[in-house]
Scaffold this motif. Structure first.
Motif, PDB file in Angstrom:
ATOM      1  N   GLU A 191      18.944  -7.596   1.889  1.00  0.00           N
ATOM      2  CA  GLU A 191      18.422  -6.086   2.158  1.00  0.00           C
ATOM      3  C   GLU A 191      19.620  -5.320   1.939  1.00  0.00           C
ATOM      4  O   GLU A 191      19.421  -4.404   1.198  1.00  0.00           O
ATOM      5  CB  GLU A 191      18.154  -5.965   3.475  1.00  0.00           C
ATOM      6  CG  GLU A 191      17.833  -4.618   4.123  1.00  0.00           C
ATOM      7  CD  GLU A 191      16.814  -3.950   3.247  1.00  0.00           C
ATOM      8  OE1 GLU A 191      16.561  -2.628   3.287  1.00  0.00           O
ATOM      9  OE2 GLU A 191      15.864  -4.535   2.610  1.00  0.00           O
ATOM     10  N   ARG A 194      19.547  -4.749  -1.821  1.00  0.00           N
ATOM     11  CA  ARG A 194      18.649  -4.005  -2.468  1.00  0.00           C
ATOM     12  C   ARG A 194      18.877  -2.540  -2.313  1.00  0.00           C
ATOM     13  O   ARG A 194      18.830  -1.710  -3.018  1.00  0.00           O
ATOM     14  CB  ARG A 194      17.380  -4.466  -1.535  1.00  0.00           C
ATOM     15  CG  ARG A 194      16.020  -3.371  -2.028  1.00  0.00           C
ATOM     16  CD  ARG A 194      14.795  -3.466  -0.904  1.00  0.00           C
ATOM     17  NE  ARG A 194      15.334  -2.811   0.251  1.00  0.00           N
ATOM     18  CZ  ARG A 194      15.080  -1.603   0.442  1.00  0.00           C
ATOM     19  NH1 ARG A 194      14.813  -0.626  -0.669  1.00  0.00           N
ATOM     20  NH2 ARG A 194      15.696  -1.067   1.622  1.00  0.00           N
ATOM     21  N   GLN A 197      21.683  -1.572  -4.880  1.00  0.00           N
ATOM     22  CA  GLN A 197      21.115  -1.536  -6.306  1.00  0.00           C
ATOM     23  C   GLN A 197      20.080  -0.295  -6.239  1.00  0.00           C
ATOM     24  O   GLN A 197      20.166   0.621  -7.326  1.00  0.00           O
ATOM     25  CB  GLN A 197      19.842  -2.442  -6.459  1.00  0.00           C
ATOM     26  CG  GLN A 197      19.474  -2.459  -7.900  1.00  0.00           C
ATOM     27  CD  GLN A 197      20.429  -2.824  -8.865  1.00  0.00           C
ATOM     28  OE1 GLN A 197      21.129  -3.740  -9.023  1.00  0.00           O
ATOM     29  NE2 GLN A 197      20.511  -1.785  -9.842  1.00  0.00           N
ATOM     30  N   ASN A 198      19.559   0.051  -5.069  1.00  0.00           N
ATOM     31  CA  ASN A 198      18.965   1.722  -4.915  1.00  0.00           C
ATOM     32  C   ASN A 198      19.774   2.625  -5.452  1.00  0.00           C
ATOM     33  O   ASN A 198      19.575   3.587  -5.952  1.00  0.00           O
ATOM     34  CB  ASN A 198      18.145   1.595  -3.777  1.00  0.00           C
ATOM     35  CG  ASN A 198      16.614   0.819  -3.846  1.00  0.00           C
ATOM     36  OD1 ASN A 198      16.312   0.607  -4.686  1.00  0.00           O
ATOM     37  ND2 ASN A 198      16.175   0.643  -2.630  1.00  0.00           N
ATOM     38  N   ARG A 256      16.003 -15.256  -5.173  1.00  0.00           N
ATOM     39  CA  ARG A 256      16.305 -13.592  -5.445  1.00  0.00           C
ATOM     40  C   ARG A 256      17.843 -13.010  -5.519  1.00  0.00           C
ATOM     41  O   ARG A 256      17.908 -12.279  -6.463  1.00  0.00           O
ATOM     42  CB  ARG A 256      15.389 -12.954  -4.223  1.00  0.00           C
ATOM     43  CG  ARG A 256      15.233 -11.479  -4.227  1.00  0.00           C
ATOM     44  CD  ARG A 256      14.855 -10.658  -3.111  1.00  0.00           C
ATOM     45  NE  ARG A 256      15.069  -9.376  -2.800  1.00  0.00           N
ATOM     46  CZ  ARG A 256      14.863  -8.802  -1.766  1.00  0.00           C
ATOM     47  NH1 ARG A 256      14.594  -9.389  -0.692  1.00  0.00           N
ATOM     48  NH2 ARG A 256      15.251  -7.468  -1.840  1.00  0.00           N
TER      49      ARG A 256
END
Length: 363
Positions: A191, A194, A197-198, A256
């Motif tokens: 998480e 993520r 990366q955002n 992932r």
């Protein structure tokens, strides 16, 4: 006939191939031999003749790597001083650290460049130096401190061994022997990846061009899985109803992070005794996706599980390798070929320093 023989089996009137030599670092040279009228197969066999022909101030030099270009027009031999000890003896964590936070020191002249490589696979039997090698890399990341953007250092020890004993932040099995806490930490790491990366995506949109993690002040994030095979064996193959605690969830998280994490500065470091692809071993997809591969106290049969046999042709297989000795490659554009390295010797209490830096990191 040439003074040192005729390894190319040339006949009278046949032209010698074009040879170029240039330095490529301290004590290293690249000798490129163009094929011309010589068969490329004959040039590829020149490693031993080149090594034996080096005399005088180059008598300690030998061919350590060989690479043919894609068009098979030339062969490049890397020649270096094989008698020079380039290993590092670190008396403190400071002796390990480089100023550049994107690089991890392995030995003099060899660093893992996190801007061009990805997740790391460390293989080696017990007492090969594998865990100490992993700690030497993790200490360098911990010493940088947190960046406030999820640059976590997550260490997972499923065997409740020395790692889990050194600090409360090391994640191990639950009291009932299950690995739910471990799976939750892996979810948290994914998480955070993520979110990182955002953030980079937003920066890229504002900039009108790709923005890299090191350009916005991110520091590397590491998920270290010690004894990967033992950990994987703990998860049930099937989950109970309304529960995702199973092997598929574990495998999915690892895949992932390994395949998508590098762009966010998030990496997996897997420790495994043998890179077997058999049942219970390392999935072949992961083995291929791990861009940095390290084999401690290497043997040729084990190395063939990691690299093509052609890449191992010039490595010294008759040498007796000691703890900390390893074969190493990384797809960073500089260490793509397999080479010999020795990981740092840590003369300070490594586990104590690991625990101290983990406490400071998570204050």
């Amino acid at each position: 006939m040439p003074e040192r023989g005729n390894p190319l089996n040339l006949k009278d009137g046949e032209l010698l191939p074009v040879v170029r030599c240039k330095p490529c670092g301290e004590g290293r040279y690249r000798i490129t031999v163009s094929a011309g009228t010589c068969p490329i197969e004959a040039i590829e066999k020149l490693a031993s003749p080149i090594s034996s022909a080096l005399q005088g101030k180059f008598e300690n030099y030998a061919v350590t790597q060989r690479e043919s270009d894609l068009a098979f027009n030339q062969v490049t031999f890397t020649v270096e001083d094989v008698m020079t000890d380039r290993s590092i003896t670190a008396q403190s964590v400071k002796d390990l650290c480089l100023r550049d936070m994107t690089k991890l020191k392995v030995q003099v002249g060899v660093n893992i460049d996190l801007t061009t490589s990805g997740s790391m696979l460390l293989c080696g039997k017990t007492r090969s130096g594998k865990t100490t090698g992993a700690i030497s890399l993790i200490l360098q990341i911990l010493a940088q401190g947190s960046d406030g953007h999820g640059s976590g250092v997550t260490i997972i020890d499923p065997k409740r061994a020395e790692l889990s004993m050194c600090n409360r932040h090391v994640v191990t099995l639950d009291e009932d022997g299950e690995a739910r806490a471990i799976l939750n930490e892996m979810k948290a790491f994914a998480e955070a990846m993520r979110v990182r990366q955002n953030y980079l995506n937003v920066c890229s949109q504002k900039n009108g061009d790709a923005v890299h993690w090191w350009e916005v002040g991110f520091k590397p994030a590491i998920l270290f899985l010690d004894e990967y095979v033992a950990l994987r064996s703990i998860f049930p193959k099937k989950a109970a109803k309304d529960d995702d605690y199973c092997l598929a969830t574990f495998d999915g998280l690892i895949k992932r992070i390994v395949t998508m994490g590098a762009s966010a500065g998030s990496y997996v470091l897997i420790s495994i005794a043998e890179a077997s692809v058999e049942e219970g071993g390392l999935p072949s997809m992961l083995r291929s996706a791990m861009s940095t591969k390290i084999l401690f106290r290497p043997t040729l049969p084990e190395a063939r599980l990691l690299w093509d046999s052609e890449k191992l042709a010039e490595l010294n297989t008759s040498r007796t390798y000691l703890q900390g000795d390893a074969w190493f490659s990384s797809t960073d554009g500089e260490h793509d070929l397999v080479t010999y390295v020795h990981f740092p010797r840590l003369t300070f209490p490594a586990y104590r320093e690991l625990g101290r830096l983990l406490d400071e990191f998570y204050v």
